[in-house]
Design an enzyme around this catalytic site. Structure first.
Site, PDB file in Angstrom:
ATOM      1  N   HIS A 120       0.850  -1.179   0.000  1.00 17.01           N
ATOM      2  CA  HIS A 120       0.000   0.000   0.000  1.00 17.01           C
ATOM      3  C   HIS A 120       0.891   1.236   0.000  1.00 17.01           C
ATOM      4  O   HIS A 120       2.117   1.136   0.013  1.00 17.01           O
ATOM      5  CB  HIS A 120      -0.949  -0.007   1.200  1.00 17.01           C
ATOM      6  CG  HIS A 120      -2.044  -1.027   1.067  1.00 17.01           C
ATOM      7  ND1 HIS A 120      -3.074  -0.894   0.166  1.00 17.01           N
ATOM      8  CD2 HIS A 120      -2.256  -2.214   1.717  1.00 17.01           C
ATOM      9  CE1 HIS A 120      -3.886  -1.940   0.269  1.00 17.01           C
ATOM     10  NE2 HIS A 120      -3.404  -2.749   1.195  1.00 17.01           N
ATOM     11  N   ASP A 151      -0.542   6.958  -3.573  1.00 13.43           N
ATOM     12  CA  ASP A 151      -1.726   6.565  -4.326  1.00 13.43           C
ATOM     13  C   ASP A 151      -2.150   7.622  -5.343  1.00 13.43           C
ATOM     14  O   ASP A 151      -2.360   7.313  -6.523  1.00 13.43           O
ATOM     15  CB  ASP A 151      -2.902   6.310  -3.376  1.00 13.43           C
ATOM     16  CG  ASP A 151      -2.815   4.959  -2.692  1.00 13.43           C
ATOM     17  OD1 ASP A 151      -2.015   4.112  -3.125  1.00 13.43           O
ATOM     18  OD2 ASP A 151      -3.560   4.742  -1.717  1.00 13.43           O
TER      19      ASP A 151
END
Length: 357
Positions: A120, A151
């Site tokens: 992540h 992200d």
């Protein structure tokens, strides 16, 4: 306008990439998995149509390839090898549409020993070296930011940049290409100035000891009398002079780059700033070059006069404020939809447009 994007449903960066392209006029079709039961929503799905297709089934793959034939861009969110295992590699896609641009948004990229590992945002910015620069100066412990950097900046927004570059190149060559928008490369690239700035003292080595990474009293957050926070960023000497005068001090008392005394200055600034509320400091600093601004939460942003005047936020279909698209174009501005897509609701319409379904 006039660009069709197929966005295979995924998390965070891929739908953000599709949302930005849609806000600025592209037609975005989100390819959702076939689900049982009722539909659902994605907070980044505004303005998109949704088709539910089983890519593991031959009929689903055939339908997807027919959509590819009529599309300009495909955005996929999977780890390397997944699309290949489905029989939907770039080789297959360009057979049906040589002009298609294939955007592959991943964490660790398409090559290398880590490419198929789960991860992540925190893992990607850790691997790129960027997280090592974001530390608590008291302990040296890395403090991960919310997942904006990996992200959304390195993955989603650089994915958009890749699409625009590939579209521009396609206008000359007539053919598409692969855009490898991975978050390790992207976050490292975004941190170019941080890496090179260590030589100037702006960023410390070790981290947390430089002017911009936590050590300087003139570039940090301070708590106010009412328990709220103020940001201070007076880097340049003329702005620093304005700041210290606003605090009731002088540059002779607190010379800016007497680094050995920074901890002492920090205590002075802390005491002075705690003597007034956030609003009082905002009023005092308004219109000055002290580089002092309130730290607002999103609810405050939605009600703040500055942001209301600029339409920084707009109301979604449910009335919830959300950030307006950026950048702002003077002649062809973004026109974000307030319609929130529901999983699969456009399946019949989209497949009928292909014919034969």
């Amino acid at each position: 306008k006039g660009i069709r994007v197929l966005e295979i449903a995924g998390l965070a960066p891929a739908p953000f990439c599709g949302m930005v392209l849609g806000d600025f006029g592209a037609e975005v079709i989100r390819v959702d998995r076939v689900r049982g039961g009722g539909g659902g929503q994605d907070s980044l799905a505004r303005g998109k149509r949704s088709v539910a297709i089983d890519l593991k089934h031959k009929d689903g793959r055939d339908a997807f390839l027919r959509l590819v034939k009529k599309s300009d861009v495909v955005v996929e969110p999977f780890r390397p090898g997944v699309m290949e295992s489905l029989g939907l590699s770039y080789t297959q896609l360009r057979k049906v549409n040589p002009r298609v641009i294939f955007v592959r948004i991943t964490g660790f990229g398409q090559v290398g020993a880590m490419r198929r590992m789960a991860g992540h945002d925190i893992n990607y910015i850790a691997t790129s070296g960027v997280l090592s620069t974001m530390v608590d100066p008291r302990t040296g412990r890395p403090i991960p930011p919310v997942n904006v950097l990996g992200d959304f900046a390195a993955g989603g927004m650089l994915g958009v940049v890749g699409v625009l570059l590939a579209l521009q190149e396609r206008a000359r060559s007539g053919v598409g290409q692969v855009v490898d928008a991975n978050m390790v490369d992207g976050s490292a690239y975004l941190a170019t100035f941080v890496l090179l700035g260590r030589k100037s003292g702006l960023f410390g080595s070790p981290p947390g000891t430089g002017a911009l990474d936590g050590a300087a009293p003139f570039y940090r957050a301070y708590e106010t009398k009412d328990g709220k926070w103020i940001s201070v960023g007076a880097i340049e000497p003329q702005f620093y002079r304005t700041l210290v005068e606003l605090l009731g001090l002088t540059t002779e008392e607190v010379p800016q780059y007497d680094v050995s005394r920074w901890p002492e200055y920090h205590e002075k600034f802390t005491g002075v700033i705690r003597s007034r509320t956030q609003k009082e400091w905002t009023d005092i600093s308004m219109g000055t070059d002290a580089c002092m601004t309130a730290i607002l939460d999103f609810e405050e942003v939605a009600k703040d006069p500055f942001h209301m005047e600029r339409n920084t936020m707009f109301a979604g279909e449910d009335g919830t404020p959300r950030p307006s698209p950026a950048p702002r174009l003077s002649r062809t501005p973004a026109t974000p939809s307030i319609r929130e897509a529901q999983f699969g609701v456009d399946t019949e319409t989209i497949l009928s447009e292909l014919g034969g379904f």
